[in-house]
Each structure stands twice: as C-alpha cells, then as structure tokens.
Design an enzyme around this catalytic site. Sequence first.
Site, mmCIF file in Angstrom:
data_model
loop_
_atom_site.group_PDB
_atom_site.id
_atom_site.type_symbol
_atom_site.label_atom_id
_atom_site.label_comp_id
_atom_site.label_asym_id
_atom_site.label_seq_id
_atom_site.Cartn_x
_atom_site.Cartn_y
_atom_site.Cartn_z
ATOM 1 N N LYS A 32 0.830 -1.203 0.000
ATOM 2 C CA LYS A 32 0.000 0.000 0.000
ATOM 3 C C LYS A 32 0.870 1.263 0.000
ATOM 4 O O LYS A 32 0.676 2.170 -0.809
ATOM 5 C CB LYS A 32 -0.913 -0.017 1.233
ATOM 6 C CG LYS A 32 -1.988 1.065 1.238
ATOM 7 C CD LYS A 32 -2.865 0.944 2.480
ATOM 8 C CE LYS A 32 -3.709 -0.297 2.440
ATOM 9 N NZ LYS A 32 -4.550 -0.464 3.641
ATOM 10 N N GLY A 113 -8.054 -7.095 4.917
ATOM 11 C CA GLY A 113 -8.910 -7.217 6.091
ATOM 12 C C GLY A 113 -8.304 -7.942 7.276
ATOM 13 O O GLY A 113 -8.942 -8.087 8.315
ATOM 14 N N MET A 115 -5.417 -7.135 9.006
ATOM 15 C CA MET A 115 -4.811 -6.285 10.043
ATOM 16 C C MET A 115 -5.676 -5.053 10.244
ATOM 17 O O MET A 115 -6.720 -4.898 9.615
ATOM 18 C CB MET A 115 -3.378 -5.937 9.633
ATOM 19 C CG MET A 115 -2.465 -7.166 9.668
ATOM 20 S SD MET A 115 -0.805 -6.824 9.104
ATOM 21 C CE MET A 115 -1.022 -6.487 7.376
ATOM 22 N N SER A 779 14.573 -42.660 -10.173
ATOM 23 C CA SER A 779 13.367 -41.868 -9.915
ATOM 24 C C SER A 779 13.261 -41.707 -8.407
ATOM 25 O O SER A 779 13.201 -42.706 -7.679
ATOM 26 C CB SER A 779 12.128 -42.563 -10.463
ATOM 27 O OG SER A 779 10.982 -41.768 -10.213
ATOM 28 N N TYR A 866 12.910 -34.840 -15.326
ATOM 29 C CA TYR A 866 11.442 -34.753 -15.359
ATOM 30 C C TYR A 866 10.865 -34.801 -13.953
ATOM 31 O O TYR A 866 11.524 -35.223 -13.001
ATOM 32 C CB TYR A 866 10.846 -35.876 -16.217
ATOM 33 C CG TYR A 866 11.001 -37.269 -15.640
ATOM 34 C CD1 TYR A 866 10.084 -37.776 -14.721
ATOM 35 C CD2 TYR A 866 12.066 -38.080 -16.025
ATOM 36 C CE1 TYR A 866 10.222 -39.043 -14.193
ATOM 37 C CE2 TYR A 866 12.219 -39.353 -15.500
ATOM 38 C CZ TYR A 866 11.295 -39.836 -14.576
ATOM 39 O OH TYR A 866 11.432 -41.091 -14.040
#
Length: 889
Positions: A32, A113, A115, A779, A866
């Site tokens: 903010k 919403g 804090m 694997s 992979y």
Amino acid sequence: MSGNENKNKFVYFFGDKGAEGNASMKDLLGGKGANLAEMSSLGVPVPPGFTISTEACALYQKDKKTLDKIWGEVLNNLSRLEKVTGKKFGSESENPAPLLVSVRSGAAISMPGMMDTILNVGLNDSTVQVLASLTQNRRFAYDAYRRLIQMFGDVVMGVEHALFENILEQARETRGVEYDYQLLPEDLELVISKYKELVKKETGKEFPQDVMVQLRMAVEAVFNSWNNERAIAYRKIHNITGLKGTAVNVQSMVFGNMGDDSGTGVCFTRSPSTGENKFYGEFLVNAQGEDVVAGIRTPEPVEKLKEKMPLIYEELVSIARKLESHFRDMQDIEFTIENGKLFILQSRTGKRTAAAALKIAIDMVNEELISKEEAVLRVQPEQLDQLLHKQFDRVALEKARALARGLPASPGAAVGRIVFDAETAVEKAKEGEKVILVRTETSPEDISGMSAASGILTSRGGMTSHAAVVARGMGKCCVAGCQDAAINEDEKTLKFSSDPEGRVFKEGDFLSIDGSTGRVYEGELPTVDPELTGDFKTLMEWADSFRRLNVRTNADTPHDSKRAVEFGAEGIGLCRTEHMFFEGKRIVAVREMILAETPEEREKALNKILPFQRDDFVGIFMAMEDRPVTIRLLDPPLHEFLPSTEHEIKEVASEMNVSEQKLRSKVEALKEFNPMLGHRGCRLGITFPEITRMQSRAIFEAALIASEKLGRQVKPEIMVPLVGNVNEFVNQKKVIDETADAVFREKGKSIPYLVGTMIEVPRAALTADEIAQEAEFFSFGTNDLTQMTMGFSRDDAGKFLPHYIESGILHADPFATLDTNGVGKLVEMGVKLGRKSRPNLKVGICGEHGGDPASIEFCHKAGLDYVSCSPFRVPIARLAAAQAALKEK
C-alpha cells in the site's frame, strides 16, 4: 531511491505530487505504502501522508521501545503533512483547520482485512466542534467522531465491537429508523456520550482526548495487529513467509459522507471474476468506505456515477487506465469523492479468479502491455486447480457454515450421501447415487469404492496418505486427516467434535466436502462445472516453450493415462502395479499366491494373474503410444492384500475354499511391527523371484503386443523399488533381463527397455554412484524418502505437523512441499553421484512433490530431467516448470 540508502530512516513521505518512496520498495513500505508513493509521483490525486516502514515494525516486535526512538521522525513528517494540507493536527480553531488522519496497515503482500485500520484520528470533544462549524454539517462531524471512538475502542483498546453496535441499535430504535445515516445530530451526540462511558467501563480508562496519544496508540495497534490470530492464519493458509512485518500508513482523511456531491467506492480496471476488459465496480453517494464493506446500504454499479457525477466518472476512468498501464496489471482501486473532488486512496494488483487470471494474462500480451514470459509468471500454478475440478457455487459457499476442517488432500467439490465402506459405495454408485466414502483411513482394498465415490473423507492420514495419493490420481475430491470427525464404521455413524449442535450423521445423510480448502459442510451445496477455454491452451503452449523439465504422470490405468495425455503428460513416471491386483477376480489369485507353500504353487497362482497384468499394460502402452512408461514392480507388503477383520477372514476363506485357520495363520505370520520398513519392495522380489518374473513377463509381452498394434515401438522402463544396496538391484535386474531374453526368444522379436530404480531409501542416495553403475535411470520416491529421512510416518504425522508449522519449527508440511534443506540434499547428492558414474543417467521424481510448484522449482535447479505427478496436476507442473526456468533467467 532504494530502501537501503539510509538505514536510519524509518518514515517516508508522499504527497504534493512527489514521494520519498516508489513501487519497487514494497518490502520496506508495504504494498500500500509503495503504491501510494508511486501514485503521488505520477500526479494521481492521493491524499498526502507518510509511511512508517516494515523495518520499524520488525524492530518493534523485538523491542516495544522502538517507537520512542523513531517518534521524532514521525512528528517531523506530521509537521510536513500539516504544511502540505494547510491544516494542524489537534487544532481547536478554524484557521488552521484541524487535520484528521487514517492509520492503516500494509504488508509487502496484500492481506485484505487481516490487520487493523483506524479512521478519523485527531477528533476529540474540541476538534469535533470545529469540524462541525467548518463544514456547517453537525451530523457529519458527530458521525465521524462516533466512528473514531467505535473503531479506536475496538481495535486499540480492546472493547468488544458488539457492545458499540448495541448502543447504536438502541439509538436507531429510539429514533424509529432503520439505518445509521438516518440518525440526527442530537442522536449521535448521545451515542458519543454512551460510547465514552462504555470505553471507561470496559477498560478503566477514558477515551484519549490528546490527539498525539491517539496517533501513538493507533500506530502501536497496527504494529501489534501483524501478529493477531487473523493475520497469522492468513499467512499460514497462503504460505506467506519471510516478511518483516506491516508498514503503517498515516494519511490525511478525505470524507465521502459530506453530502450528495461526495461518495466512496471500489473499482477494478477489469472484471476480477471473468477477466473481461471492462471497467467494473461499485460506489455509494454520501458514504464512507466502511459503509460499502459493511453492506449497510446496497452500492450502485460504478457506471451510474457517469449519470450522477459525469466529470468525476471521466476522471476516475482516466486514472484507472493510467494506473493499469503504469503497473501493467489489473488494478483494484479505492476512491473517495469529497465535495466534488476525486481522491485515490489505494491502488493494488487485484485479486482474481483462475479464469480471470488466464484471460487477463492472454489479453495483456495481445494488447502488448506484457510479454509472454510475464504472462506465464502472472498465473499461479495452484490456481489452475480451480479450472480442472468442480467447485462449489460461490454465493452458496458464502452462506454455508463449515462443520469441520481437514487437510485439502485432493481439490474439487463433492456432494453425496454418506457411506462407510467400499462395497456400499460401489452398490450405491451402480444405482446412480452420488456418495461420499467416509473412512477412518483408506487402504488399497478400498480402491473400487474410492473410484465409485464422488468424494472421500478420512479422519486419519496426511497429504500423502493412501486416500490423498489415490484420490489425486483419480481426480477425486478428498478431505483427509479431519481430526474433528469421529467415525464409527461398525455403527455407521459420523460426528464432528467441532459441531456445536453435536449432530450424529448416519449412512444416507448428505455431506458436501471441499477438497480445495478441506472444509466439510452439512447437506447439498450446489456445484459448478469447470470450463477450459482457449486461453488455457494458449498459456500452456507458452509455458511449454519456456520449460526445460519434462512432465510425466503417475497413472495405473488406461483411463488415467489417456486423461494425463490430454493434460499434456509426456510419459508415465510411476505406474503402481499393486493397484491392479485388487480388481475383480485377480485378488483371489493374488491371495492364492500369498497362501502358496512352494514356488510351484506360487507360480501356478501367478500364472492366473499374468494375463490380467499383461492386458493392463497393453492398455497403458496404447494410451501412451511412444511416450516412456515407468512401471514399478510390486512394492507394498503382502499383508495389505489379505483380509484384516474376523468377518472378512470368514468371507474370504469361504470364497477361496480354504480353512479359516490357515488364512488366519497367514495373516498373523505376515504381520509386521513396522511394515514401511519391512518385507516389501525389492525385498519381496528377492525372496520370491517368481513375482518379479511374472511382472516382467507381463510388461515385455504387453510391450510387444502394443508396439505391433501401434506400428511403433513403445518405451517400457522397469523400476525396482526400495533399493538401498546395489546388490539388491543387481539381483532383480538379472531376473528382469533373463525374463526379457526368454520372452524375446519366444516371440522372435525384441524392443529396447531400461531398468532403473526408485531412490527412496537414504542409503540409496548416499551410494548412488555404485547403484548408477548398474541402473539406467533413477526416480526419486520422495514420499518414502521424506518418511525415512525425517523419521515421520506420513499416515500419523498429521497429529503433530500442524503444531510444528504453527510453532515455526517447520515452514511447510514436508509431505506436501519438499524439505530442500534435508531431503533435498539427498536428492542433489543422488543426482551428482549418479551422473558421476553414468553421465547420461536419466533422473526424475515421482513422489507427490512432483506436482508441488515449490518442489518443482527445486527439481529444476537440481538438474532433474522430469517430474511426475497425478493427471490433474500435470498442467500445474507444466506451468510451475516454466516459471522455474523463467525465474532462473
């Protein structure tokens, strides 16, 4: 200016068309504060103010005296704010007019919403009179003061919010009106008086009349709200870690409740629901921001503002376009109109649904606002779950109250009648009923019931329990480890300790379960079907062009294999052969094999299983065509294939025509204190080589049949499980190679194949250089590797792992996200040592971590070839692999 340029600076000013911060300083100023600074520099009409940094919050959490040390800097910026506004904080005269401020939180990552916020700071018994005189609006001034005492009393002084609401409700009743805004000035004066009495009664302290005390207490309250229960829970749910704290934004107040030329609202530069490029939002005339949020009055669509205040509307649209173009993303904007003048209070990247995220990303590339690379990075891999599974209707979900919450083990929404066993689930499903299979925990024997059910609920087990793994593979909704659920499978009842009404649910009652959140609801909630648009295909194609990691699937049936290919799987990384043993008549042959006393008897039983296995493999090879298929030989201990209860023993003995005593004796003989570390995996094949021989024969015969049908060679890869010593692997590879030679001689043709191993025992990773001299691929089975490395049972760890995470001992469930510092080091060591012996060693991962975005990023960095995951997570893995490659650049 960088946040590191002045380490002694904790407060940053913005306003008057300039700022000391900018959008790149979110870590220091919060999202903010950074955006307010950026907007000020852009010339957007932002009410001026200043931001106290997140570093100050971090220091405050360690030492509450921090505020004393930085308060002089706060006061200097307050003086600057007074100069810019021409007002004075605490002024008791009209010239200069009293300055009022809002005190708001703002972390680096938006936590809407969670804090605290306090508005109208600076009002007291004196300044409220000045405000009333200045505005010639007593009602407005008293309402602002009433709001301050209520917010301050609740947030800062800890007075229960409901107690203030009770006083307000009494005032409305006395006046005979429905809404707050219908109260008269004299009503509000009485409310203020009662509010102050309430604060004194509840806290033993007066509401502070000193405005400097108000400001100081408000700042402290916002800092303290960083660690309130809401904020901690939000960070945990959204896996937000590593933040310093919240910034505090002190900003001059503007008022939308000063008459019909004032108002307040929220708007989005595009639809947050659909992503449509259309200005979207709501507003209220003559109101303050919390009126919109509280739902006291019904807001109007923002388009109506065009009729009521056309010039303001045009300015708002122009600013919205400017902000979206500047921040290059959809914006969520809060605005206030005060006496015909527009102010922008906040602009942040807007939250959006998965469908909207896809559309916005694709559209912004087409509009040349962002690149394809940025578009791929914009969509969160986990969001794709919303697109691949049914979801509950959002409106219905907002009204519903959850009975309990477990682990979100497999996403989607399921509604159905409760059943407590697999057989009933199958029967009811055949009759066309939707059912929820409710079990204390599931076992491989429940597979048919799990397949038939719409969803699965268990009271035990974690994110990699049998229920969770199988459900994800099937694309079934599953809530696992719901510890509040008391399940009595004999009496067929279900109760929730979290249910205040203590209801008892019986077989046939309806439940709704949400596998995306872990919540359980009573009754039937409406669901909506997923929609895959062209945007999904486009984004996946872009992702594929950027990723290095291949993505395979964990699939045990032709159906799952086909589905995985549709989702973009490039092969099978794990085919679990044991799941095939439970279908139809083959379980009888499996049990005959277990009860056999000699190798000959065992082979006779195995020969009955062979055609079933071969047909299964033919179907899988046909579905995968020429893509590689890794088939794991039998892994679980044999007791899992035998009945466990007296009732089941009687039933199976009768079905198999053997004595109950013989069956009971075998069940007892196979029991183990710790089956996970017992007679399973390659140990079974070494003890009973005929099992490995039968499975290998089924694989090779199926591969030849499928290759002939397809007109091209399939690619079988045989994986030996649970190897911890190279000699175990050599033993099993010999059996596999001898079987291959025999089959190829019999059929007069051959195909290439690979034999490799699953690295799931820590010793295998430590001696990977020895094993790689014999094995052609590795694997990593990270489910078992995590269990054995950390010493956690994945089926029991749910009892304490949540506490570990809440306490900060662990940052995440290690069965959901790979423990890179511990288990990850074994993976890296295994790769490095393995390729030292065999440079072209193919390496993948087939544990559940193969579908987790954070774990996939680690696999990319570790140099794996992979990842393999359940079919429905294949798109998530493709996107996560692309993001890992792009982040590396």
